[in-house]
Scaffold this motif. Structure first.
Motif, PDB file in Angstrom:
ATOM      1  N   ARG A   1     -43.308  32.786  -0.289  1.00 17.61           N
ATOM      2  CA  ARG A   1     -42.215  32.564   0.675  1.00 17.61           C
ATOM      3  C   ARG A   1     -42.956  32.515   2.127  1.00 17.61           C
ATOM      4  O   ARG A   1     -42.758  31.613   2.898  1.00 17.61           O
ATOM      5  N   GLY A   2     -44.030  33.268   2.036  1.00 16.38           N
ATOM      6  CA  GLY A   2     -44.874  33.048   3.375  1.00 16.38           C
ATOM      7  C   GLY A   2     -45.506  31.599   3.757  1.00 16.38           C
ATOM      8  O   GLY A   2     -45.591  31.165   4.905  1.00 16.38           O
ATOM      9  N   LEU A   3     -45.531  30.776   2.539  1.00 18.86           N
ATOM     10  CA  LEU A   3     -46.141  29.356   2.669  1.00 18.86           C
ATOM     11  C   LEU A   3     -44.887  28.530   3.314  1.00 18.86           C
ATOM     12  O   LEU A   3     -45.548  27.494   3.971  1.00 18.86           O
ATOM     13  N   LEU A   4     -43.695  28.890   3.442  1.00 14.01           N
ATOM     14  CA  LEU A   4     -42.681  28.240   3.876  1.00 14.01           C
ATOM     15  C   LEU A   4     -42.980  28.169   5.450  1.00 14.01           C
ATOM     16  O   LEU A   4     -42.490  27.205   5.943  1.00 14.01           O
ATOM     17  N   GLY A   5     -43.422  29.162   5.943  1.00  8.12           N
ATOM     18  CA  GLY A   5     -43.725  29.242   7.435  1.00  8.12           C
ATOM     19  C   GLY A   5     -42.352  29.918   8.092  1.00  8.12           C
ATOM     20  O   GLY A   5     -41.751  30.477   7.340  1.00  8.12           O
ATOM     21  N   SER A   6     -42.317  29.978   9.437  1.00  9.49           N
ATOM     22  CA  SER A   6     -41.251  30.653   9.949  1.00  9.49           C
ATOM     23  C   SER A   6     -40.040  29.864  10.540  1.00  9.49           C
ATOM     24  O   SER A   6     -39.208  30.307  11.123  1.00  9.49           O
ATOM     25  N   GLU A   7     -40.169  28.573  10.278  1.00  7.63           N
ATOM     26  CA  GLU A   7     -39.242  27.621  10.643  1.00  7.63           C
ATOM     27  C   GLU A   7     -38.106  27.518   9.295  1.00  7.63           C
ATOM     28  O   GLU A   7     -38.283  27.745   8.326  1.00  7.63           O
ATOM     29  N   SER A   8     -37.181  26.531   9.624  1.00  4.76           N
ATOM     30  CA  SER A   8     -36.013  26.254   8.873  1.00  4.76           C
ATOM     31  C   SER A   8     -36.519  25.246   7.995  1.00  4.76           C
ATOM     32  O   SER A   8     -36.495  25.061   6.724  1.00  4.76           O
ATOM     33  N   VAL A   9     -37.424  24.438   8.393  1.00  4.92           N
ATOM     34  CA  VAL A   9     -38.059  23.038   7.509  1.00  4.92           C
ATOM     35  C   VAL A   9     -39.308  23.894   7.042  1.00  4.92           C
ATOM     36  O   VAL A   9     -39.943  24.377   7.852  1.00  4.92           O
ATOM     37  N   PRO A  10     -39.575  23.757   5.749  1.00  9.82           N
ATOM     38  CA  PRO A  10     -40.911  24.119   5.268  1.00  9.82           C
ATOM     39  C   PRO A  10     -42.037  23.628   5.816  1.00  9.82           C
ATOM     40  O   PRO A  10     -42.018  22.438   6.048  1.00  9.82           O
ATOM     41  N   ALA A  11     -43.210  24.540   5.878  1.00 13.24           N
ATOM     42  CA  ALA A  11     -44.275  24.137   6.546  1.00 13.24           C
ATOM     43  C   ALA A  11     -44.905  22.813   6.016  1.00 13.24           C
ATOM     44  O   ALA A  11     -45.815  21.964   6.632  1.00 13.24           O
ATOM     45  N   GLU A  12     -44.921  22.664   4.747  1.00 16.55           N
ATOM     46  CA  GLU A  12     -45.408  21.807   3.598  1.00 16.55           C
ATOM     47  C   GLU A  12     -44.453  20.239   3.997  1.00 16.55           C
ATOM     48  O   GLU A  12     -45.286  19.482   4.257  1.00 16.55           O
ATOM     49  N   LEU A  13     -43.470  20.633   4.374  1.00 18.59           N
ATOM     50  CA  LEU A  13     -42.828  19.175   4.724  1.00 18.59           C
ATOM     51  C   LEU A  13     -42.957  18.618   5.941  1.00 18.59           C
ATOM     52  O   LEU A  13     -43.059  17.669   6.361  1.00 18.59           O
ATOM     53  N   ARG A  14     -43.063  19.570   7.030  1.00 19.27           N
ATOM     54  CA  ARG A  14     -43.542  19.263   8.396  1.00 19.27           C
ATOM     55  C   ARG A  14     -45.035  18.596   8.375  1.00 19.27           C
ATOM     56  O   ARG A  14     -45.149  17.652   9.114  1.00 19.27           O
ATOM     57  N   SER A  15     -45.722  19.132   7.412  1.00 18.70           N
ATOM     58  CA  SER A  15     -47.163  18.460   7.447  1.00 18.70           C
ATOM     59  C   SER A  15     -47.159  17.151   6.929  1.00 18.70           C
ATOM     60  O   SER A  15     -47.742  16.290   7.456  1.00 18.70           O
ATOM     61  N   ASP A  16     -46.267  16.948   5.832  1.00 19.77           N
ATOM     62  CA  ASP A  16     -46.279  15.962   5.271  1.00 19.77           C
ATOM     63  C   ASP A  16     -45.510  14.663   6.401  1.00 19.77           C
ATOM     64  O   ASP A  16     -46.154  13.549   6.421  1.00 19.77           O
ATOM     65  N   ALA A  17     -44.586  15.217   7.191  1.00 17.47           N
ATOM     66  CA  ALA A  17     -43.825  14.368   8.221  1.00 17.47           C
ATOM     67  C   ALA A  17     -44.909  13.805   9.026  1.00 17.47           C
ATOM     68  O   ALA A  17     -44.822  12.638   9.593  1.00 17.47           O
ATOM     69  N   ALA A  18     -45.657  14.801   9.689  1.00 13.98           N
ATOM     70  CA  ALA A  18     -46.873  14.637  10.672  1.00 13.98           C
ATOM     71  C   ALA A  18     -47.818  13.383  10.104  1.00 13.98           C
ATOM     72  O   ALA A  18     -48.248  12.538  10.856  1.00 13.98           O
ATOM     73  N   GLN A  19     -47.972  13.498   8.851  1.00 19.96           N
ATOM     74  CA  GLN A  19     -49.258  12.800   8.320  1.00 19.96           C
ATOM     75  C   GLN A  19     -48.588  11.322   8.253  1.00 19.96           C
ATOM     76  O   GLN A  19     -49.472  10.343   8.165  1.00 19.96           O
ATOM     77  N   LEU A  20     -47.318  11.137   8.073  1.00 22.43           N
ATOM     78  CA  LEU A  20     -46.493   9.932   8.044  1.00 22.43           C
ATOM     79  C   LEU A  20     -46.494   9.219   9.169  1.00 22.43           C
ATOM     80  O   LEU A  20     -46.334   8.182   9.660  1.00 22.43           O
ATOM     81  N   GLN A  21     -46.071  10.095  10.083  1.00 21.12           N
ATOM     82  CA  GLN A  21     -45.568   9.547  11.668  1.00 21.12           C
ATOM     83  C   GLN A  21     -46.426   9.477  12.638  1.00 21.12           C
ATOM     84  O   GLN A  21     -46.723   8.913  13.583  1.00 21.12           O
TER      85      GLN A  21
END
Length: 221
Positions: free
Chosen positions: A84-104
């Motif tokens: 659960r900690g790997l999700l981070g502290s925001e509504s969008v999981p940290a892993e998905l935010r990382s993936d989005a940053a790598q794409l955009q």
């Protein structure tokens, strides 16, 4: 989720009606979160050995059987807290935010800044749990050893994927192999780094994020 069940129709026969399972699923999700919250609090107050499933269930307001159903036992419960900690502290999981940053993100320095922020966010949430698991395993609770090995394997697989995308973008040093890039990412996102800088030296999350960002940029770009 709805499923059909039989009920009487106006003529006294039976006709399908729907059963809405969403309320039950939502209640189960709330109970699961309550168990994770209670377990995290107890684990950091009483330690792994001093925390029982019965105590966690009582604190969460559920039955011990429910805890076993959700997590399979204490080792699985601790892993659930870590994940659960790997999700981070925001509504969008940290892993998905990382993936989005790598794409955009087209600016590699800004990407390193995003990664530094995400690493610090996730480490603040998950590293204390990982350290607890490691220390408990070393103290003889060998049921955690497999959990730690699986966590390491899953994390390294993620680092390899990140490294591969970075190399494909053309922003990484030409001398780097995929394995070397993944190893560097592994180091800068390690719970041990959190332990040294935050736990032992008292750094705050912003300082950790800046250190990770500049370190990744210097080593990778």
């Amino acid at each position: 989720m709805r499923r059909a069940v039989n009920g009487p129709d106006a003529a006294g026969g039976r006709q399908p009606r729907t059963y809405d399972a969403s309320a039950r699923q939502e209640r189960a999700a709330r109970n699961r979160e309550a168990v994770l919250d209670a377990a995290r609090d107890l684990l950091f107050r009483s330690g792994y050995a001093g925390t029982s499933i019965t105590a966690v269930a009582k604190a969460a307001g559920v039955s011990p059987e429910s805890v076993y159903k959700y997590f399979g036992g204490k080792a699985g419960l601790v892993r659930g807290i870590y994940e659960r900690g790997l999700l981070g502290s925001e509504s969008v999981p940290a892993e998905l935010r990382s993936d989005a940053a790598q794409l955009q993100e087209r600016d590699p320095l800004r990407l390193m800044g995003t990664w530094g922020h995400l690493v610090a966010e996730v480490l603040v949430q998950g590293a204390p749990v990982w350290i607890l698991m490691r220390d408990a395993a070393a103290a003889g609770h060998t049921e955690l050893t497999l959990q730690l090995e699986q966590i390491r394997e899953k994390k390294y697989h993620r680092m390899r994927a990140n490294a591969r995308r970075l190399l494909q973008s053309g922003h990484a040093k030409a001398s780097l192999t995929e394995q070397q890039a993944a190893d560097i990412m592994w180091f800068y996102s390690s719970p041990e780094l959190y332990e040294v800088l935050v736990v032992q030296r008292g750094w705050n999350p912003d300082q950790l994020a800046a250190f990770v960002s500049t370190g990744l940029a210097a080593q990778l770009l």
